[in-house]
Write a protein that holds these residues in place. Structure first.
Motif, PDB file in Angstrom:
ATOM      1  N   LEU A 112      -8.627  10.742  -8.912  1.00  0.00           N
ATOM      2  CA  LEU A 112      -8.873   9.636  -8.161  1.00  0.00           C
ATOM      3  C   LEU A 112      -8.157   9.325  -7.066  1.00  0.00           C
ATOM      4  O   LEU A 112      -9.048  10.272  -6.200  1.00  0.00           O
ATOM      5  CB  LEU A 112      -8.726   8.635  -8.722  1.00  0.00           C
ATOM      6  N   HIS A 113      -7.531  10.501  -7.430  1.00  0.00           N
ATOM      7  CA  HIS A 113      -6.491  10.961  -5.592  1.00  0.00           C
ATOM      8  C   HIS A 113      -7.273  11.861  -4.943  1.00  0.00           C
ATOM      9  O   HIS A 113      -7.519  11.999  -3.640  1.00  0.00           O
ATOM     10  CB  HIS A 113      -5.392  10.971  -5.940  1.00  0.00           C
ATOM     11  N   GLU A 114      -7.380  13.219  -5.929  1.00  0.00           N
ATOM     12  CA  GLU A 114      -8.420  13.719  -5.546  1.00  0.00           C
ATOM     13  C   GLU A 114     -10.013  13.861  -4.766  1.00  0.00           C
ATOM     14  O   GLU A 114     -10.449  14.386  -3.851  1.00  0.00           O
ATOM     15  CB  GLU A 114      -8.210  15.384  -6.287  1.00  0.00           C
ATOM     16  N   TRP A 115     -10.394  12.482  -5.825  1.00  0.00           N
ATOM     17  CA  TRP A 115     -11.543  12.219  -5.700  1.00  0.00           C
ATOM     18  C   TRP A 115     -11.568  12.246  -3.553  1.00  0.00           C
ATOM     19  O   TRP A 115     -12.462  11.572  -3.010  1.00  0.00           O
ATOM     20  CB  TRP A 115     -12.784  11.465  -5.942  1.00  0.00           C
ATOM     21  N   LEU A 116     -10.917  10.904  -4.011  1.00  0.00           N
ATOM     22  CA  LEU A 116     -11.040  10.099  -2.885  1.00  0.00           C
ATOM     23  C   LEU A 116     -10.170  10.808  -1.329  1.00  0.00           C
ATOM     24  O   LEU A 116     -10.580  10.957  -0.355  1.00  0.00           O
ATOM     25  CB  LEU A 116      -8.878   9.376  -2.719  1.00  0.00           C
ATOM     26  N   ALA A 162      -7.788  19.024   3.438  1.00  0.00           N
ATOM     27  CA  ALA A 162      -7.618  20.558   3.203  1.00  0.00           C
ATOM     28  C   ALA A 162      -6.175  21.186   2.413  1.00  0.00           C
ATOM     29  O   ALA A 162      -6.485  22.316   1.322  1.00  0.00           O
ATOM     30  CB  ALA A 162      -7.781  21.184   4.181  1.00  0.00           C
ATOM     31  N   SER A 163      -5.283  20.841   2.717  1.00  0.00           N
ATOM     32  CA  SER A 163      -4.145  21.246   1.773  1.00  0.00           C
ATOM     33  C   SER A 163      -3.580  20.223   0.616  1.00  0.00           C
ATOM     34  O   SER A 163      -3.460  21.631  -0.371  1.00  0.00           O
ATOM     35  CB  SER A 163      -2.939  20.852   2.759  1.00  0.00           C
ATOM     36  N   GLY A 164      -4.323  19.227   0.694  1.00  0.00           N
ATOM     37  CA  GLY A 164      -4.474  19.023  -0.643  1.00  0.00           C
ATOM     38  C   GLY A 164      -5.630  19.331  -1.742  1.00  0.00           C
ATOM     39  O   GLY A 164      -5.218  19.869  -3.262  1.00  0.00           O
ATOM     40  N   TRP A 165      -6.328  19.863  -1.420  1.00  0.00           N
ATOM     41  CA  TRP A 165      -7.322  20.414  -2.103  1.00  0.00           C
ATOM     42  C   TRP A 165      -6.846  21.760  -2.088  1.00  0.00           C
ATOM     43  O   TRP A 165      -6.747  22.761  -3.738  1.00  0.00           O
ATOM     44  CB  TRP A 165      -9.024  20.937  -0.847  1.00  0.00           C
ATOM     45  N   LEU A 205     -12.936   5.470   5.962  1.00  0.00           N
ATOM     46  CA  LEU A 205     -11.760   6.331   6.314  1.00  0.00           C
ATOM     47  C   LEU A 205     -10.297   5.719   5.675  1.00  0.00           C
ATOM     48  O   LEU A 205      -9.711   5.709   5.380  1.00  0.00           O
ATOM     49  CB  LEU A 205     -12.133   7.071   7.393  1.00  0.00           C
ATOM     50  N   VAL A 206     -10.148   3.996   6.298  1.00  0.00           N
ATOM     51  CA  VAL A 206      -9.755   3.462   6.209  1.00  0.00           C
ATOM     52  C   VAL A 206      -8.762   3.783   4.744  1.00  0.00           C
ATOM     53  O   VAL A 206      -8.159   3.908   4.077  1.00  0.00           O
ATOM     54  CB  VAL A 206      -9.046   1.969   7.108  1.00  0.00           C
ATOM     55  N   ALA A 207     -10.284   2.884   4.368  1.00  0.00           N
ATOM     56  CA  ALA A 207     -10.066   2.516   3.010  1.00  0.00           C
ATOM     57  C   ALA A 207      -9.851   3.921   1.632  1.00  0.00           C
ATOM     58  O   ALA A 207      -8.799   4.017   0.766  1.00  0.00           O
ATOM     59  CB  ALA A 207     -11.585   1.747   1.700  1.00  0.00           C
ATOM     60  N   SER A 208      -9.768   5.088   1.905  1.00  0.00           N
ATOM     61  CA  SER A 208      -9.782   6.310   1.033  1.00  0.00           C
ATOM     62  C   SER A 208      -8.569   6.825   1.739  1.00  0.00           C
ATOM     63  O   SER A 208      -8.114   6.840   0.608  1.00  0.00           O
ATOM     64  CB  SER A 208     -11.274   7.486   1.588  1.00  0.00           C
ATOM     65  N   VAL A 209      -8.119   6.301   2.385  1.00  0.00           N
ATOM     66  CA  VAL A 209      -6.817   6.933   2.722  1.00  0.00           C
ATOM     67  C   VAL A 209      -5.561   5.500   2.341  1.00  0.00           C
ATOM     68  O   VAL A 209      -5.069   6.816   1.590  1.00  0.00           O
ATOM     69  CB  VAL A 209      -6.676   7.018   4.783  1.00  0.00           C
ATOM     70  N   VAL A 210      -6.031   4.967   2.101  1.00  0.00           N
ATOM     71  CA  VAL A 210      -4.950   4.472   1.709  1.00  0.00           C
ATOM     72  C   VAL A 210      -4.837   4.527   0.546  1.00  0.00           C
ATOM     73  O   VAL A 210      -3.431   3.836  -0.435  1.00  0.00           O
ATOM     74  CB  VAL A 210      -5.332   2.394   2.376  1.00  0.00           C
ATOM     75  N   ALA A 223      -7.929  15.742  12.806  1.00  0.00           N
ATOM     76  CA  ALA A 223      -7.572  16.459  12.581  1.00  0.00           C
ATOM     77  C   ALA A 223      -6.659  16.650  11.618  1.00  0.00           C
ATOM     78  O   ALA A 223      -6.176  17.388  10.141  1.00  0.00           O
ATOM     79  CB  ALA A 223      -6.804  17.019  13.788  1.00  0.00           C
ATOM     80  N   THR A 224      -5.383  15.093  11.534  1.00  0.00           N
ATOM     81  CA  THR A 224      -4.302  15.204  11.017  1.00  0.00           C
ATOM     82  C   THR A 224      -5.826  15.130   9.014  1.00  0.00           C
ATOM     83  O   THR A 224      -5.010  15.713   7.985  1.00  0.00           O
ATOM     84  CB  THR A 224      -3.969  14.554  10.864  1.00  0.00           C
ATOM     85  N   VAL A 225      -6.716  14.465   9.252  1.00  0.00           N
ATOM     86  CA  VAL A 225      -6.977  13.517   7.771  1.00  0.00           C
ATOM     87  C   VAL A 225      -7.613  14.921   7.293  1.00  0.00           C
ATOM     88  O   VAL A 225      -7.535  15.651   6.069  1.00  0.00           O
ATOM     89  CB  VAL A 225      -8.396  12.928   8.347  1.00  0.00           C
ATOM     90  N   ALA A 226      -8.500  15.768   7.966  1.00  0.00           N
ATOM     91  CA  ALA A 226      -8.924  17.022   7.490  1.00  0.00           C
ATOM     92  C   ALA A 226      -7.758  17.997   6.936  1.00  0.00           C
ATOM     93  O   ALA A 226      -7.730  18.607   6.141  1.00  0.00           O
ATOM     94  CB  ALA A 226      -9.418  17.106   8.357  1.00  0.00           C
ATOM     95  N   LEU A 227      -6.463  18.135   7.725  1.00  0.00           N
ATOM     96  CA  LEU A 227      -5.803  19.429   7.047  1.00  0.00           C
ATOM     97  C   LEU A 227      -5.122  18.913   5.961  1.00  0.00           C
ATOM     98  O   LEU A 227      -5.045  18.975   4.822  1.00  0.00           O
ATOM     99  CB  LEU A 227      -4.056  19.623   8.189  1.00  0.00           C
TER     100      LEU A 227
END
Lengths: 172, 99
Positions: A29-33, A105-108, A15-20, A98-102
Motif C-alpha cells: 500500500l505504501h509503495e502504491w501511494l 524516487a528513493s523509496g522506489w 497529493l496531501v492525501a497520498s503523502v499523509v 522536489a522533496t516529494v519527487a525525491l
C-alpha cells in the motif's frame, strides 16, 4: 475570482492525501501511494508549463532579488498580497514538489534488487520524508499567517479555487 | 476563526507524527524478547542466514524483533523477522511473538 484551476486543486489535495496515507502505511500500500504521489507531482510539473496563468511556474517562481525583497517586506510586516503564490510561497511549492519527487524516487530505489536493504538508500528515504513533514508544516504556517494577515481563508481558496479580487496595492 | 483552528490542528498533527517517528516501529511484527542482555548477537543471525544461502543486506531492530533485509537463496527480496533470543523466524503480523 477564479485563481486555482481544477487540476491544481485536485492535484493539491490528492497529493496531501497520498503523502499523509503513505506516512502511516507500509509494504504494498505504501509503495502504491508513493507511485501515486510521484504521478501527481509529474502531472503538476507538466501543468506548471502548459496550464493556465496561476498554475504556471513562470507566474510564481521569482528570482532571488524579488524573493529577498518580499522576505524583507514580510519581516517588516509590510508584504503585499499576491493573488497567486507570493514569492516565498512559490519557492515552497518548488521545494515541496522536489522533496516529494525525491522521496518517491528513493523509496522506489529501496525496492530494487540492487539497493534492497542498503542502509544509505533507506536512510535517505527517511530523511527526505522527515524533511517533507517539516516543509509541509512551514507551508501550513505560511498559509495560516497569510490568511490572517490578508483576511482571506487560503485553505478554502484551494478548495473552491476562488480568491478575493485584487485590491489596490495587491500583486495580481 | 474555525479555519485557523483546523489548520493549527493539522500542524500539530504533523509535528506529532514527526516526533513519534524517531525509531518508530513499523508494526509488521513485534516480539516479546525481554531484556537485551539475553539477546543473541546479530552476527550470529547473519551467519545462520548466510549458511542458508541468503545474501544479508541489513539487520535492524523493529518492534523488539530483528528485522532482516536480504535476498534469499532464490534471489527473492526478503524483509524477514527473527526473535532476538531464539533467532526463530517471526511471521509478519505476529504480536509479541514468544520465539
Amino acid at each position: 475570482m477564479n485563481v486555482w484551476d481544477p487540476l491544481v486543486r485536485v492535484a493539491h489535495w490528492s497529493l496531501v492525501a497520498s503523502v499523509v496515507a503513505a506516512w502511516f502505511t507500509t509494504q504494498a500500500l505504501h509503495e502504491w501511494l508513493g507511485y501515486a504521489a510521484l504521478g501527481i507531482v509529474v502531472t503538476r510539473v507538466v501543468w506548471g508549463w502548459i496550464g493556465p496563468r496561476y498554475a504556471r511556474f513562470a507566474q510564481f517562481v521569482r528570482g532571488p532579488r524579488a524573493t529577498f525583497a518580499y522576505a524583507r517586506a514580510f519581516a517588516a510586516g509590510a508584504e503585499p498580497r499576491y493573488l497567486g503564490h507570493n514569492p516565498l510561497g512559490g519557492w515552497m511549492i518548488v521545494a515541496l514538489l522536489a522533496t516529494v519527487a525525491l522521496t518517491c524516487a528513493s523509496g522506489w530505489l529501496a525496492t530494487t534488487d540492487r539497493f534492497w536493504g542498503v542502509a544509505w538508500v533507506q536512510d535517505t528515504h527517511e530523511i527526505l520524508a522527515d524533511t517533507l513533514v517539516v516543509l509541509a508544516g512551514l507551508h501550513l504556517g505560511g498559509v495560516i499567517y497569510a490568511s490572517l494577515r490578508h483576511r482571506e481563508n487560503l485553505a478554502r481558496a484551494m478548495v473552491t479555487g476562488r480568491k478575493l479580487p485584487a485590491q489596490p496595492g495587491d500583486v495580481a | 476563526m474555525r479555519m485557523t483552528g483546523t489548520v493549527a490542528g493539522l500542524l500539530a498533527a504533523a509535528a506529532l507524527a514527526l516526533a513519534a517517528s524517531g525509531g518508530q516501529a513499523t508494526g509488521l511484527a513485534t516480539c516479546d524478547s525481554g531484556p537485551r542482555e539475553n539477546w543473541q548477537p546479530q552476527d550470529k543471525l547473519a551467519a545462520m542466514l548466510k549458511d542458508k544461502g541468503w545474501q544479508v543486506r541489513r539487520i535492524k531492530e523493529d518492534g523488539d524483533c530483528y528485522e532482516v533485509y536480504a535476498l534469499d537463496e532464490k534471489g527473492q527480496r526478503m524483509e524477514a523477522y527473527f526473535h532476538p533470543r531464539t533467532l526463530a523466524p517471526v511471521p509478519h503480523g505476529s504480536k509479541n511473538h514468544k520465539g
